[in-house]
Design a protein around this motif. Structure first.
Motif, PDB file in Angstrom:
ATOM      1  N   VAL A 125       9.942   2.725  -8.954  1.00 33.54           N
ATOM      2  CA  VAL A 125       9.758   3.918  -8.747  1.00 33.54           C
ATOM      3  C   VAL A 125       8.259   3.980  -8.348  1.00 33.54           C
ATOM      4  O   VAL A 125       8.065   4.714  -7.205  1.00 33.54           O
ATOM      5  CB  VAL A 125       9.847   4.954  -9.891  1.00 33.54           C
ATOM      6  CG1 VAL A 125       9.207   6.236  -9.455  1.00 33.54           C
ATOM      7  CG2 VAL A 125      11.240   5.163 -10.394  1.00 33.54           C
ATOM      8  N   THR A 126       7.189   3.293  -8.919  1.00 36.50           N
ATOM      9  CA  THR A 126       5.861   3.341  -8.453  1.00 36.50           C
ATOM     10  C   THR A 126       5.355   2.309  -7.502  1.00 36.50           C
ATOM     11  O   THR A 126       4.447   2.328  -6.769  1.00 36.50           O
ATOM     12  CB  THR A 126       5.031   3.363  -9.811  1.00 36.50           C
ATOM     13  OG1 THR A 126       4.934   2.160 -10.354  1.00 36.50           O
ATOM     14  CG2 THR A 126       5.271   4.693 -10.478  1.00 36.50           C
ATOM     15  N   LEU A 183      13.870   8.146  -7.921  1.00 35.83           N
ATOM     16  CA  LEU A 183      13.151   8.035  -6.683  1.00 35.83           C
ATOM     17  C   LEU A 183      14.392   7.886  -5.953  1.00 35.83           C
ATOM     18  O   LEU A 183      15.586   7.190  -6.108  1.00 35.83           O
ATOM     19  CB  LEU A 183      12.463   6.649  -6.658  1.00 35.83           C
ATOM     20  CG  LEU A 183      12.207   6.350  -5.288  1.00 35.83           C
ATOM     21  CD1 LEU A 183      10.942   5.664  -5.177  1.00 35.83           C
ATOM     22  CD2 LEU A 183      13.259   5.302  -4.717  1.00 35.83           C
ATOM     23  N   LEU A 184      14.399   8.599  -4.755  1.00 40.29           N
ATOM     24  CA  LEU A 184      15.489   8.415  -3.549  1.00 40.29           C
ATOM     25  C   LEU A 184      14.550   8.244  -2.326  1.00 40.29           C
ATOM     26  O   LEU A 184      13.655   9.044  -2.119  1.00 40.29           O
ATOM     27  CB  LEU A 184      16.193   9.858  -3.306  1.00 40.29           C
ATOM     28  CG  LEU A 184      17.055  10.151  -4.623  1.00 40.29           C
ATOM     29  CD1 LEU A 184      17.983  11.350  -4.267  1.00 40.29           C
ATOM     30  CD2 LEU A 184      18.381   8.946  -4.602  1.00 40.29           C
ATOM     31  N   GLY A 185      14.929   7.416  -1.493  1.00 45.18           N
ATOM     32  CA  GLY A 185      14.103   7.103  -0.227  1.00 45.18           C
ATOM     33  C   GLY A 185      14.931   6.073   0.723  1.00 45.18           C
ATOM     34  O   GLY A 185      16.086   5.588   0.363  1.00 45.18           O
ATOM     35  N   LEU A 186      14.333   5.610   1.896  1.00 50.80           N
ATOM     36  CA  LEU A 186      14.851   4.935   2.619  1.00 50.80           C
ATOM     37  C   LEU A 186      13.691   3.933   3.239  1.00 50.80           C
ATOM     38  O   LEU A 186      12.506   4.099   2.755  1.00 50.80           O
ATOM     39  CB  LEU A 186      14.884   5.473   3.854  1.00 50.80           C
ATOM     40  CG  LEU A 186      15.911   6.804   4.065  1.00 50.80           C
ATOM     41  CD1 LEU A 186      15.630   7.522   5.227  1.00 50.80           C
ATOM     42  CD2 LEU A 186      17.273   6.135   3.957  1.00 50.80           C
ATOM     43  N   TYR A 224       0.945  -1.192  -0.019  1.00 50.81           N
ATOM     44  CA  TYR A 224       0.136  -0.093   0.025  1.00 50.81           C
ATOM     45  C   TYR A 224       1.082   1.309   0.042  1.00 50.81           C
ATOM     46  O   TYR A 224       1.795   1.392   0.839  1.00 50.81           O
ATOM     47  CB  TYR A 224      -0.964   0.081   1.291  1.00 50.81           C
ATOM     48  CG  TYR A 224      -1.554   1.283   1.451  1.00 50.81           C
ATOM     49  CD1 TYR A 224      -2.665   1.587   0.495  1.00 50.81           C
ATOM     50  CD2 TYR A 224      -1.152   2.337   2.204  1.00 50.81           C
ATOM     51  CE1 TYR A 224      -3.573   2.745   0.601  1.00 50.81           C
ATOM     52  CE2 TYR A 224      -1.750   3.693   2.174  1.00 50.81           C
ATOM     53  CZ  TYR A 224      -3.129   3.916   1.688  1.00 50.81           C
ATOM     54  OH  TYR A 224      -3.799   5.127   1.708  1.00 50.81           O
ATOM     55  N   GLU A 225       0.518   2.155  -0.801  1.00 48.12           N
ATOM     56  CA  GLU A 225       1.408   3.341  -0.944  1.00 48.12           C
ATOM     57  C   GLU A 225       0.492   4.738  -0.991  1.00 48.12           C
ATOM     58  O   GLU A 225      -0.636   4.529  -1.521  1.00 48.12           O
ATOM     59  CB  GLU A 225       2.258   3.400  -2.050  1.00 48.12           C
ATOM     60  CG  GLU A 225       1.646   3.292  -3.571  1.00 48.12           C
ATOM     61  CD  GLU A 225       2.880   3.179  -4.490  1.00 48.12           C
ATOM     62  OE1 GLU A 225       2.496   3.952  -5.649  1.00 48.12           O
ATOM     63  OE2 GLU A 225       3.765   2.684  -4.283  1.00 48.12           O
ATOM     64  N   PRO A 278       3.542   4.333 -15.209  1.00 45.64           N
ATOM     65  CA  PRO A 278       3.980   4.875 -13.837  1.00 45.64           C
ATOM     66  C   PRO A 278       3.371   6.243 -13.833  1.00 45.64           C
ATOM     67  O   PRO A 278       3.436   7.077 -14.754  1.00 45.64           O
ATOM     68  CB  PRO A 278       5.518   4.793 -13.876  1.00 45.64           C
ATOM     69  CG  PRO A 278       5.965   3.777 -14.699  1.00 45.64           C
ATOM     70  CD  PRO A 278       4.924   3.841 -15.854  1.00 45.64           C
ATOM     71  N   LEU A 279       2.962   6.536 -12.734  1.00 45.87           N
ATOM     72  CA  LEU A 279       2.430   7.902 -12.392  1.00 45.87           C
ATOM     73  C   LEU A 279       1.340   8.636 -13.358  1.00 45.87           C
ATOM     74  O   LEU A 279       1.506   9.628 -13.625  1.00 45.87           O
ATOM     75  CB  LEU A 279       3.375   9.158 -12.240  1.00 45.87           C
ATOM     76  CG  LEU A 279       4.535   8.465 -11.146  1.00 45.87           C
ATOM     77  CD1 LEU A 279       5.535   9.643 -10.959  1.00 45.87           C
ATOM     78  CD2 LEU A 279       3.842   8.654  -9.708  1.00 45.87           C
ATOM     79  N   ALA A 280       0.501   7.623 -13.903  1.00 45.28           N
ATOM     80  CA  ALA A 280      -0.637   7.841 -14.916  1.00 45.28           C
ATOM     81  C   ALA A 280      -1.466   8.901 -14.469  1.00 45.28           C
ATOM     82  O   ALA A 280      -1.649   8.909 -13.200  1.00 45.28           O
ATOM     83  CB  ALA A 280      -1.324   6.591 -15.383  1.00 45.28           C
TER      84      ALA A 280
END
Length: 555
Positions: free
Chosen positions: A394-395, A548-551, A98-99, A152-154
């Motif tokens: 990414v998505t 994307l950059l993340g943890l 879930y995002e 992605p990101l439609a």
């Protein structure tokens, strides 16, 4: 069913062979034998359980390169779990995520998404009674033609959620030397999304929801039993799918017999014949005082419940087929069948090859009449029960295939077109997976052709005879690199619409990601992706780059 003389010739179980399923059973249980895949998975499973929950916090940048030049940024929070349970009498795999995306610009849009695949079984009575189930939640981009693609990101006006689930028991036993098997499956599929109306204000024939039922029973005597040199048996089956759009219904009932003739210790020929009654029907659209179709708030047609049920297609009579079963070893199996069904020629089959414990190749060929929900349920049934889901880095979206050493692992073709109309679907799906130490590679490919069926005198007559075709290819590679892990994903899809005004489309996507542990269970992630959509009906080519950059924290 019309009363006719029918053949009760034989369904056989050649000793050392897996019996070739009847046409209805083979198409409804789909592309190459879920039961056999489960047996292989169960026999090779080393009792193990893996449950990996996680949370993520990411920053995403999405640059629409053409047309225009627009950059949107998002903060993404996500939670998910990847799990696998493999035991002597159980097998299951699940990937659920879930995002929530928070847009930083006013022209962006917040969104939340649930995606996942699950497939599993449990033996209630070992080697006798098994219960299995599967589920799918995925996000795609859909247009008015019914074309469905991974994007992605439609944009919000194109993004839709598809949910599908099935469950049911399977019985296999022996009664006084006669092998008896039976199974039942119920499935449900729903497509949620925004108002499906094209830019020109025309309604879109987009699937809403359906419920399907499938039941089969079979009894047979293996060669050598009861003094017979061949195997004989008889079977029957029932399939029905009720589609909410214009109250469409597919109903298929058959009774048949088969005879299996051993040719060599590894080869057998199967002959079968019987009768089958197939019917597709629907109601018409509700019309206003001017005779124009009435649309609901979601852009779909509203059904006129008072209109009579109209037959769109029916086939009633003799069916027959001839096939071969070839099993030269426990690692190789071929089933191929040619015959007459749906008032025309039909061909279906499967090939499974496991050259080593580290690689497997699966091919399935199918031919059936059903709706979008039934087709998607059958694709779920064919999935293995031990797999790793391939996601867009990414998505987080499911890219259409899973990596598994247990069998076929792609559902891309089932998602290619989401028209509501019933169709005759033919196609082929292929998947290959190979593991080299900690490095895993996977390839999926397929072709899907759907000829839609609409009742004369109804609004669905506009779709009758339209053919949608899609070809898809996916490839992925993942493994260790330096102190972390990398993943490369690529996919391509060619979609040809039978509605000439809508044109064709080509979609291409590629992505790369890298993950490195920074402290205990905490890891840093970086990913880039490039997506191109080239629709023939538009002068513009859509090209989007994402980063994307993340943890990520794994519990």
């Amino acid at each position: 069913m019309t009363s006719k003389a029918w053949l009760a010739l034989a369904a056989l179980t050649l000793s050392g062979f897996v019996p070739l399923a009847s046409p209805a059973m083979a198409q409804q249980n789909r592309d190459a034998g879920a039961d056999e895949a489960e047996s292989r998975s169960e026999s090779r499973a080393s009792h193990r359980t893996r449950i990996d929950p996680y949370i993520e916090a990411n920053t995403i940048a999405n640059w629409q390169i053409t047309p225009g030049d627009d950059v949107l940024t998002y903060t993404q929070l996500a939670a998910g779990v990847d799990a696998s349970v493999q035991g002597r009498n159980t097998g299951a795999a699940v990937s659920l995520r879930y995002e929530r995306n928070f847009a930083h610009q006013s022209n962006g849009a917040d969104s939340d998404t649930l995606t996942g695949i699950a497939r599993g079984y449990a033996s209630v009575v070992p080697n006798v009674l098994t219960v299995e189930a599967g589920a799918l939640a995925t996000r795609t981009s859909v247009d008015g033609s019914g074309r469905s693609i991974i994007a992605p990101l439609a944009a919000d006006d194109l993004t839709t959620q598809t949910y599908s689930i099935y469950a049911g028991p399977t019985l296999q036993t022996q009664v006084e030397g006669v092998d008896v098997s039976a199974n039942y499956r119920i499935g449900y599929t729903r497509v949620d999304g925004p108002d499906f109306v094209t830019a020109g204000g025309q309604p879109a024939d987009i699937f809403d929801k359906s419920v399907s039922h499938s039941a089969n029973v079979r009894a047979g005597i293996a060669p050598g039993r009861a003094g017979l040199p061949v195997g004989v048996g008889v079977g029957a089956g029932f399939y029905q799918e009720d589609i909410s759009n214009l109250d469409q219904r597919v109903r298929d009932v058959y009774v048949r017999g088969d005879v299996t003739v051993p040719v060599t210790p590894t080869l057998a020929v199967v002959f079968g014949a019987g009768i089958e009654d197939v019917e597709v029907s629907s109601r018409d659209v509700l019309r206003d005082a001017d005779g124009d179709p009435v649309l609901g708030n979601d852009g779909r047609f509203i059904t006129d419940e008072s209109s009579p049920r109209t037959i769109a297609y029916e086939a009633d009579g003799l069916i027959w087929d001839v096939g071969v079963i070839w099993r030269p070893s426990s690692r190789t199996e071929l089933q191929a069948t040619f015959g007459h069904r749906y008032d025309s020629e039909t061909f279906y089959g499967s090939f499974n090859w496991t050259p080593s414990s580290r690689s497997t190749l699966g091919i399935g060929v199918y031919d059936s009449i059903q709706g979008f929900g039934g087709r998607l349920n059958n694709a779920l049934v064919a999935l293995p029960t031990d797999f790793d889901v391939v996601r867009d880095p990414v998505t987080g979206d499911i890219t259409g295939c899973v990596n598994s050493l247990e069998g076929l692992g792609c559902i891309d073709g089932a998602l290619g077109s989401v028209r509501s109309s019933v169709f005759r679907g033919r196609g082929v799906v292929l998947s290959y997976a190979h593991q080299m130490g900690r490095t895993v590679a996977g390839i999926g490919a397929g072709y899907d052709r759907r000829r839609f069926i609409g009742a004369p005198g109804t609004i669905l007559e506009l779709a009758d005879g339209i053919v949608d075709e899609s070809v898809y290819v996916t490839a992925n590679l993942a493994g260790p690199f330096g102190r972390g892990n990398y993943a490369l994903n690529n996919y391509a899809n060619w979609f040809e619409s039978g509605a000439s005004s809508l044109g064709d489309a080509f979609t291409l996507g590629t992505s790369a990601s890298y993950t490195e542990q920074v402290w205990r269970n905490l890891s840093a992630r970086a990913a880039v992706a490039l997506t191109m959509i080239d629709p023939e009906a538009s002068a513009d080519e859509f090209l989007t780059a994402s980063a994307l950059l993340g943890l990520r924290y794994d519990f």
